[in-house]
Structure formats: structure tokens, C-alpha cells
Design a protein around this motif. Structure first.
Motif, PDB file in Angstrom:
ATOM      1  N   GLN A  26       1.181  -1.923  -1.129  1.00 14.47           N
ATOM      2  CA  GLN A  26       2.085  -0.794  -1.030  1.00 14.47           C
ATOM      3  C   GLN A  26       2.419  -0.588   0.451  1.00 14.47           C
ATOM      4  O   GLN A  26       1.710  -1.097   1.334  1.00 14.47           O
ATOM      5  CB  GLN A  26       1.440   0.460  -1.614  1.00 14.47           C
ATOM      6  N   PRO A  27       3.476   0.154   0.772  1.00 12.23           N
ATOM      7  CA  PRO A  27       3.873   0.308   2.178  1.00 12.23           C
ATOM      8  C   PRO A  27       2.800   0.880   3.090  1.00 12.23           C
ATOM      9  O   PRO A  27       2.793   0.608   4.289  1.00 12.23           O
ATOM     10  CB  PRO A  27       5.087   1.252   2.096  1.00 12.23           C
ATOM     11  N   ASP A  28       1.872   1.678   2.518  1.00 12.15           N
ATOM     12  CA  ASP A  28       0.859   2.321   3.355  1.00 12.15           C
ATOM     13  C   ASP A  28      -0.498   1.632   3.270  1.00 12.15           C
ATOM     14  O   ASP A  28      -1.510   2.219   3.633  1.00 12.15           O
ATOM     15  CB  ASP A  28       0.705   3.792   2.952  1.00 12.15           C
ATOM     16  N   GLU A  29      -0.530   0.364   2.851  1.00 10.42           N
ATOM     17  CA  GLU A  29      -1.797  -0.322   2.636  1.00 10.42           C
ATOM     18  C   GLU A  29      -1.984  -1.523   3.559  1.00 10.42           C
ATOM     19  O   GLU A  29      -1.017  -2.091   4.080  1.00 10.42           O
ATOM     20  CB  GLU A  29      -1.909  -0.791   1.186  1.00 10.42           C
ATOM     21  N   GLY A  75       1.300  -3.154   5.308  1.00 11.48           N
ATOM     22  CA  GLY A  75       2.515  -2.640   4.707  1.00 11.48           C
ATOM     23  C   GLY A  75       3.489  -2.116   5.741  1.00 11.48           C
ATOM     24  O   GLY A  75       3.141  -1.893   6.906  1.00 11.48           O
ATOM     25  N   SER A  76       4.709  -1.866   5.307  1.00 10.84           N
ATOM     26  CA  SER A  76       5.795  -1.507   6.231  1.00 10.84           C
ATOM     27  C   SER A  76       5.578  -0.165   6.926  1.00 10.84           C
ATOM     28  O   SER A  76       6.135   0.077   7.995  1.00 10.84           O
ATOM     29  CB  SER A  76       7.126  -1.479   5.473  1.00 10.84           C
ATOM     30  N   ARG A  77       4.771   0.714   6.352  1.00  3.79           N
ATOM     31  CA  ARG A  77       4.554   2.034   6.947  1.00  3.79           C
ATOM     32  C   ARG A  77       3.249   2.139   7.728  1.00  3.79           C
ATOM     33  O   ARG A  77       2.924   3.196   8.270  1.00  3.79           O
ATOM     34  CB  ARG A  77       4.572   3.112   5.855  1.00  3.79           C
ATOM     35  N   THR A  79       0.778   1.986  10.713  1.00  2.56           N
ATOM     36  CA  THR A  79       0.995   2.093  12.158  1.00  2.56           C
ATOM     37  C   THR A  79      -0.269   1.864  12.984  1.00  2.56           C
ATOM     38  O   THR A  79      -0.177   1.520  14.167  1.00  2.56           O
ATOM     39  CB  THR A  79       1.549   3.485  12.514  1.00  2.56           C
TER      40      THR A  79
END
Length: 333
Positions: A26-29, A75-77, A79
Motif C-alpha cells: 500500500q502507499p504507506d507501507e 510505498g509512494s507515501r 517519507t
């Protein structure tokens, strides 16, 4: 990828190694290549169905919660992390398992692995570390000079809890068997009761808090050693209505859990003592704070035995005997 899974709940959960898809991020993983997995008693309890009402898994499900490993993809989100970072985390209560070659870890649950620990040592920390942190700092608000009783001081929870309590400046009482008295004393316990020779409730007095780590009547007996205004935070039950409300369970389960906790709650109220049940939650920020203490040498991991991945079922069986001094860890690399 290879994973240790269970197929169903109950007396015959069909635990074994299976091939499952590598997690899709998922984007936050983070996708983590797992090097080691720390085991916890609840890993044996979940397949029985005991926690089915409060822990959601899609079957077949991978066993295990704690892990340490290396990030291979983000994931893309995300940081805070990048491929190549060494991390550790707990996946408990996230519907995921860790006894596998890879795991998808929410960024919010992960922290950088302490640089002075190897992967086996780091994997032994997440669930016990977070559990004790949330119990002593959030629920009890343990302060310097206070006294806390930590039963079963030589176990996975106990060895960490004694050290964190001492780090916070508290005085610690514990009980253990004769061979483990030197271990818990070395970890910092101030009052040690050898349960082969004495009952802790006959010896200890004037405590501010109890960390409930042993199921059965130990929780009830602990009430007698507390000062008025003291607190019991139980990790083993009985569950209570407050926990059900926190988990947003339905009315029936809230009522049932309220009944389960009624006896201990009433006993506690008679002695002007607070009782609550704690279900640990993943928290990468807290795990990061724990990592700082570990990096500074304030707490030393206690690992009893390390099993290779192929012997993960043997590791669970060994843990289930309840005799480990510290943590049991499975190594994948």
C-alpha cells in the motif's frame, strides 16, 4: 514466498509452511525482507480462536507479530524510510503475520533498528517493549521512587519490564523460581521472591503498581500488596468493558467483557485500587524511543533460544512450555 500459516481456528488449526504471495504494498507501507522474528505467547493462542472476536485475520493467516529486517521497497507515501534501511516493528492487531520471508509493514508501525543490536536481538523487542512502555508510562505513569511489582521476572515481558522500570527510576519487586533469582537480580529487581519458597502476597507490601503478567488468581492476590490509589494493569485478563469500548466492539461483547472483569473490578474498588486491561498497539514512534534507550545501553535484550526458520514450529512449542528465560526468536538469515 515461504510462510508459517494456520488454516483455521480451533484445536486443529493445521499449522505448517506454505507458499504465499509476496505482499503487495500500500502507499504507506514498507516491504521488509525479514531476518528474524521474535515470538510471543499470543502467537500460540491466536490459532486456537481465543482472540477471534477481537483480532481480525483472513485465513489462511501467517503466524507471528514481531520482526526485524531490511527494507527492500517503499510505498509512494513513505517519507521516513528507504530501501536498505534496517528496521524493526510489531504487526500485532494489524491482520498481518511476520513468520515469513517478507512482510508489508505500515510506516507508522516501524522504527529504525537499534544500531548496537543484531537482527535477532532487535526482533526480540517490539511487542514486549511496546506493551511495557504503554503499561508503565501511559497507564501507570510510573514515576521515580515508586514501587512496581512485575511477576514472572525471568520471562519475556518480565526481563524487559524490570529494566524499563529501573530506567524510569522505580523500585521493582518480582517473583521467580530459584534458578532465576540471580538473573532478575542482575536485571535490577530490588525485591525478589522465590515462589518455590514463599508467596509474594505474604512478603510484599506498599506497592504503587502491578503489571499483571500471569493469568489466574495472581491478579487478585496482587490487590493486597498495593497502596490505596494503586494501579493494576493486566496483560493477561480478565478483559473489561473499557477495553471493549476502545476496540469499538458490539453491545453483546461489551456486556460479556464487562461481566468477565466485574469480579476483579469490584475487588479493586474495595481497596481503592484501579484495574485495567491492556491490549498493546503498534506504534513506531514509541518503538523509536525504546530504540534510543537500547542504543544507549539502558536496556539489554534477553534472548533465551534462537531457532532456524525451518524449526519455527519447534520454537512455538518450546515457547508454549512457559520456561523461557527472556525471548524465543526465529532466525531467517
Amino acid at each position: 514466498m515461504k510462510a508459517l500459516t494456520f488454516q483455521r481456528y480451533g484445536k486443529s488449526p493445521e499449522i505448517g509452511f506454505t507458499t504465499v504471495p509476496t505482499p503487495t504494498l500500500q502507499p504507506d507501507e514498507l516491504l521488509v525482507r525479514i531476518h528474524a522474528v521474535g515470538l510471543n505467547p499470543i502467537d500460540n493462542a491466536i490459532p486456537t480462536g481465543k482472540f477471534k472476536p477481537v483480532l481480525a485475520f483472513q485465513l489462511p493467516a501467517t503466524i507471528g507479530s514481531d520482526l526485524a529486517g531490511v527494507v527492500t521497497e517503499v510505498g509512494s507515501r513513505v517519507t521516513r524510510f528507504k530501501p536498505g534501511d534496517e528496521v524493526f516493528a510489531s504487526l500485532f492487531d494489524l491482520g498481518k503475520g511476520s513468520l515469513a520471508e517478507f512482510a508489508a509493514v505500515p510506516e507508522s508501525a516501524a522504527a529504525f533498528k537499534p544500531s548496537n543490536l543484531n537482527f535477532v536481538q532487535a526482533a526480540s523487542i517490539p511487542m514486549v517493549g511496546l506493551t511495557v512502555w504503554q503499561a508503565l508510562k501511559e497507564r501507570i505513569n510510573l514515576r521515580r521512587g515508586q514501587k512496581v511489582f512485575i511477576p514472572a521476572g525471568s520471562g519475556g515481558i518480565g526481563t524487559f519490564a524490570i529494566q524499563l522500570a529501573k530506567h524510569l527510576g522505580a523500585k521493582v519487586g518480582t517473583n521467580t523460581s530459584t534458578p532465576n533469582v540471580p538473573l532478575v537480580s542482575q536485571l535490577g529487581a530490588d525485591e525478589v521472591v522465590d515462589y518455590k519458597k514463599q508467596n509474594f502476597e505474604d512478603v510484599l507490601r506498599g506497592y504503587d503498581a502491578v503489571l499483571g503478567t500471569i493469568p489466574g488468581d495472581t491478579i487478585e492476590k496482587s490487590i493486597g500488596i498495593l497502596k490505596p490509589g494503586g494501579k493494576i494493569v493486566s496483560l493477561v485478563g480478565p478483559l473489561d468493558a473499557a477495553f471493549a469500548r476502545t476496540k469499538k466492539l458490539n453491545f453483546v461483547l461489551t456486556f460479556v467483557f464487562g461481566l468477565m472483569g466485574r469480579k476483579i473490578t469490584r475487588l479493586a474498588q474495595k481497596r481503592d485500587v484501579g484495574y485495567s486491561f491492556l491490549f498493546v498497539r503498534p506504534d513506531g514512534q514509541q518503538l523509536g524511543q525504546i530504540a534510543e534507550i537500547l542504543n544507549n545501553g539502558g536496556i539489554q535484550p534477553v534472548v533465551d533460544k534462537v531457532f532456524p526458520f525451518e524449526q519455527a514450529m519447534d520454537a512455538l512449542a518450546y515457547l508454549g512450555q512457559g520456561r523461557a528465560k527472556g525471548k524465543v526468536v526465529v532466525s531467517l538469515r
